[in-house]
Scaffold this motif. Structure first.
Motif, mmCIF file in Angstrom:
data_model
loop_
_atom_site.group_PDB
_atom_site.id
_atom_site.type_symbol
_atom_site.label_atom_id
_atom_site.label_comp_id
_atom_site.label_asym_id
_atom_site.label_seq_id
_atom_site.Cartn_x
_atom_site.Cartn_y
_atom_site.Cartn_z
ATOM 1 N N GLY A 174 -5.493 -13.858 2.289
ATOM 2 C CA GLY A 174 -4.918 -14.387 3.526
ATOM 3 C C GLY A 174 -3.622 -13.711 3.903
ATOM 4 O O GLY A 174 -2.899 -14.184 4.769
ATOM 5 N N ILE A 175 -3.310 -12.604 3.266
ATOM 6 C CA ILE A 175 -2.102 -11.880 3.638
ATOM 7 C C ILE A 175 -2.340 -11.208 4.975
ATOM 8 O O ILE A 175 -3.375 -10.570 5.186
ATOM 9 C CB ILE A 175 -1.751 -10.838 2.557
ATOM 10 N N GLU A 176 -1.406 -11.408 5.873
ATOM 11 C CA GLU A 176 -1.596 -10.839 7.198
ATOM 12 C C GLU A 176 -0.616 -9.706 7.432
ATOM 13 O O GLU A 176 0.505 -9.714 6.928
ATOM 14 C CB GLU A 176 -1.407 -11.918 8.266
ATOM 15 N N HIS A 178 -4.779 -3.113 -3.700
ATOM 16 C CA HIS A 178 -6.186 -3.402 -3.457
ATOM 17 C C HIS A 178 -6.282 -4.208 -2.168
ATOM 18 O O HIS A 178 -6.071 -5.415 -2.142
ATOM 19 C CB HIS A 178 -6.758 -4.183 -4.644
ATOM 20 N N PHE A 179 -6.542 -3.520 -1.091
ATOM 21 C CA PHE A 179 -6.457 -4.158 0.229
ATOM 22 C C PHE A 179 -7.484 -5.252 0.485
ATOM 23 O O PHE A 179 -7.161 -6.276 1.085
ATOM 24 C CB PHE A 179 -6.496 -3.082 1.329
ATOM 25 N N PRO A 180 -8.763 -5.083 0.026
ATOM 26 C CA PRO A 180 -9.731 -6.177 0.282
ATOM 27 C C PRO A 180 -9.262 -7.514 -0.300
ATOM 28 O O PRO A 180 -9.400 -8.556 0.344
ATOM 29 C CB PRO A 180 -10.994 -5.695 -0.425
ATOM 30 N N SER A 181 -8.648 -7.466 -1.507
ATOM 31 C CA SER A 181 -8.213 -8.738 -2.088
ATOM 32 C C SER A 181 -7.008 -9.301 -1.340
ATOM 33 O O SER A 181 -6.831 -10.509 -1.235
ATOM 34 C CB SER A 181 -7.898 -8.571 -3.574
ATOM 35 N N MET A 182 -6.181 -8.417 -0.782
ATOM 36 C CA MET A 182 -5.066 -8.895 0.036
ATOM 37 C C MET A 182 -5.584 -9.624 1.259
ATOM 38 O O MET A 182 -5.070 -10.668 1.652
ATOM 39 C CB MET A 182 -4.173 -7.726 0.473
ATOM 40 N N GLU A 183 -6.631 -9.043 1.847
ATOM 41 C CA GLU A 183 -7.226 -9.689 3.019
ATOM 42 C C GLU A 183 -7.793 -11.052 2.646
ATOM 43 O O GLU A 183 -7.599 -12.043 3.345
ATOM 44 C CB GLU A 183 -8.340 -8.804 3.585
#
Ligand SMILES: Nc1ncnc2c1ncn2[C@@H]1O[C@H](COP(=O)(O)OP(=O)(O)OP(=O)(O)O)[C@@H](O)[C@H]1O
Ligand SMILES: [Mg+2]
Lengths: 444, 230
Positions: free
Chosen positions: A129-131, A121-126
């Motif tokens: 703060g995962i870069e 789930h990319f939005p939650s990764m963003e």
């Protein structure tokens, strides 16, 4: 008698036996330094471990393995669970992933790789703060992100199986691997589906938009491909099974939960409260913060043990103080007798000798503390160098072998003073019991 | 000044289990008035020193009571007696009892230090006292660097520096030649006249006994004579 005059007496008395007093002070200084240096190792390593933990990015992460369904069975998290968790106070984001339940293969012109595929789930990764190391997070259905080691293991397809070579780093040698620009590269995602007992090959296109950062741990490998929810839905639609499992759709059970979910708390303080809330809800949670409690207990036991050993050293030194004071009392017995005859009160005489032994202990402690700091600094400077040359291995930065916090100094001083006062007690009492007449006849 | 009622003293001798008792003083009662010079005489071993040590509080009586300056000192604790001695008694010993590691000045200053006086006040009083005993030029001498007479004068200065009303002396002239002895006796007489200090002096010497207003004789621990010396 004024305190000032009592101190003058003590100084005069000590001057009479410089060498003996010096040796006694030396012994107590050595014992105090021994205690402090010994315990400082536990303090130093504890600090290092704690600092390492607190400064690591994982410290605000809570892994959620599943939820207790009430009868002791664990169930993996559903979207509804995620929504609940996201609503908790102190939660910043919840990243989650589902693993594709079959081998997948990615092929582009002239290169190929067999690797695992994970829906993320990319939005939650963003939000967490995962870069990314490179590029940007996938947004549309066909976009994917790849692990840091993906390109390093992307094999030229004209290399025969038996000719494949791996470099020292464990990845393919440069001549056999992909060397172009991975961002923007389009692949065929090859997978299979089951129909009437037969495997049928399928292909869908994907385009790499981002590469994840190198994993924090030296030994961790990441060559996975991360796909979007929509892409997973597409695969599931083709295979007719959840998580694209390679079974006949009619035989496949339902498996819709997330395989992993990580809660990112706002900060270190929030971790505890979030953990508690999650545990109350029946979630199975793990965080390195919960391990810190055990680490603290362990180090506290080590500290207490080392301080105990150091205390034995101080006790041994106190025998010296006891001796010195006993001899001092014996030597000065005639003088004490005369002073008592004139009208010195036993209390004052006792105090003078107690002060003297305390003074010896205190001076010893001060010298011992100073020496300990010097040793501690020296050890912190020298030991890493010695270890690095001896074992030819680089030590983690910020490693501290020895640390002397104020509490340790305080503990050492208190122990030293208590022990020296105790060892001075008996001689001091003897001084008050000196018989005036015997002393004046020099019979003692 | 001193009131002694039915005072008896026994020493316990020998090892535990086979102890014997020695009666040294038997039922002694006597009175010393303020401003008196009393000399105590008697044969060796008669119990003179024991009597003085009881008055000084260095030993405690087996029976009877001692009252000094209206205080029942025989019931004092050690702490109380120490304070009382410092305030009210001066001592002159046959063997001087100076502290060898201290100079004449420091020995005389000692009671003032024990009293807790400031350095300023101490200095004045000590120097005055050195002058009184005529030792101003010897203030930095250690006892080992003084003659017997000079040492005795230092010990007298130490006994007097706090101006106690009572001075106890056990054979003060025992270590002195006859001329020095005469000086000392004159000095005692003068202090008694000028400052009204009470003296109790143990002596073997008739010359010394003569300066006393009264002589007490002890024989075998009993008071045999108490009267004006003739
Ligand atoms: N500490 C003691 N323990 C046991 N016996 C003692 C002690 N002191 C004194 N005596 C005994 O008490 C007796 C009296 O002693 P004391 O010293 O009072 O005599 P004295 O009259 O002062 O004699 P001198 O003129 O020789 O000084 C002596 O027989 C002595 O042996
Ligand atoms: Mg005697």
């Amino acid at each position: 008698m004024k305190l000032k005059d009592q101190f003058r007496f003590i100084r005069q008395n000590m001057k009479k036996n410089r060498m003996r007093v010096f040796m006694t002070i030396l012994a107590s200084a050595m014992s105090v330094a021994f205690l402090i240096v010994l315990a400082s190792v536990a303090f130093g390593l504890h600090d290092t471990v704690i600092k390492d933990t607190i400064e690591s990015p994982e410290v605000t992460q809570i892994e959620v393995a599943g939820k207790d369904t009430g009868n002791g069975n664990a169930e993996s998290l559903t979207n509804q669970n995620i929504t609940e968790i996201e609503a908790l106070d102190g939660v910043n984001a919840v990243t989650r992933a589902k693993q594709i339940r079959q081998e997948t293969r990615y092929v582009t012109d002239g290169y190929e790789i067999n690797t695992q595929t994970v829906q993320s789930h990319f939005p939650s990764m963003e939000n967490a703060g995962i870069e990314l190391g490179e590029g940007s997070f996938p947004e549309t259905k066909d976009e994917v992100a790849v692990g840091y080691h993906f390109a390093l293991n992307l094999l030229k397809d004209d290399v025969a199986d038996e000719d494949i070579e791996y470099g020292e780093d464990g990845h393919l040698i440069p001549e056999q691997r992909f060397s172009g620009e991975i961002i923007g590269q389009t692949f065929d995602l090859e997978f299979k589906r089951m129909e009437d007992g037969e495997e049928i090959a399928e292909t869908v296109p994907v385009t790499v938009t981002g590469v994840l950062e190198k994993p924090g741990r030296e030994w961790a490998w990441d060559q996975k491909v991360y796909i979007t929810d929509e892409k997973l839905a597409e695969l599931e639609a083709i295979t007719g099974t959840s998580k694209a499992m390679l079974t006949d759709p009619s035989e496949a059970g339902e498996d819709i939960g997330y395989d992993t979910a990580t809660v990112y708390a706002d900060d270190l303080e929030a971790v505890k409260s979030v953990m508690t809330s999650l545990e109350e809800e029946g979630y199975y949670v793990y965080s390195i913060v919960s391990e810190m409690g055990q680490i603290n207990t362990l180090f506290n036991i080590a500290k207490a043990g080392l301080i105990f050993i150091g205390t034995i050293a101080i006790l041994i030194a106190s025998i010296g103080i006891f001796n010195t004071m006993t001899m001092a009392v014996t030597e000065r017995a005639p003088d004490i007798g005369i002073m008592k005859a004139i009208g010195a009160s036993p209390k004052v005489i006792k105090r003078i000798f107690l002060l003297e032994s305390t003074y010896i202990g205190l001076v010893g402690a001060v010298i011992g503390i100073a020496v300990s700091y010097v040793i501690s600094i020296g050890v912190n400077l020298a030991l890493p160098m010695i270890l690095e040359t001896a074992f030819d291995e680089e030590l983690p930065a910020g490693l501290q072998f020895s640390s002397i916090p104020f509490t340790l100094v305080l503990i050492a001083v208190v122990i030293c003073l208590a022990v020296t006062m105790l060892s001075g007690l008996r001689p001091a009492k003897r001084a008050t019991e000196i018989d005036v007449l015997k002393a004046m006849r020099r019979e003692i | 000044m001193i009131e002694i009622n039915q005072l008896s003293h026994q020493f316990v001798l020998g090892k535990k289990g086979q102890q014997s008792r020695l009666d040294v003083l038997k039922n002694i009662s006597l009175h010393v008035a303020e401003g008196e010079i009393v000399s105590i005489v008697g044969r060796s071993g008669s119990g003179k020193s024991t009597l003085l040590n009881l008055i000084s509080g260095f030993i405690r009586p087996t029976e009877g009571e001692i009252i000094i300056l209206d205080e029942k000192v025989s019931e004092f604790t050690e702490e109380e007696f120490a304070e009382f001695r410092l305030k009210n008694m001066g001592f002159i010993f046959q063997s001087f009892q100076l502290i060898p590691s201290m100079t004449a000045y420091e020995n005389i200053e000692l009671p003032l230090i024990l009293k807790g006086m400031s350095e300023q006040a101490r200095k004045q009083m000590t120097l005055d006292m050195l002058k009184t005993v005529g030792l101003e030029n010897f203030k930095d001498h250690y006892p080992s660097e003084l003659s017997g007479g000079q040492q005795q004068r230092v010990s007298i200065a130490r006994a007097l520096v706090l101006e106690p009303p009572l001075i106890l002396a056990d054979e003060p002239t025992g270590s002195l030649d006859s001329e020095t002895e005469a000086d000392l006796l004159a000095f005692i007489k003068k202090l008694n006249k000028e400052r009204g200090i009470t003296f109790v002096i143990i002596t073997h010497d008739d010359e010394v006994a003569k300066i006393g207003d009264r002589t007490i004789e002890i024989a075998d621990g009993e008071l045999v004579r108490s009267g004006v010396f003739v």
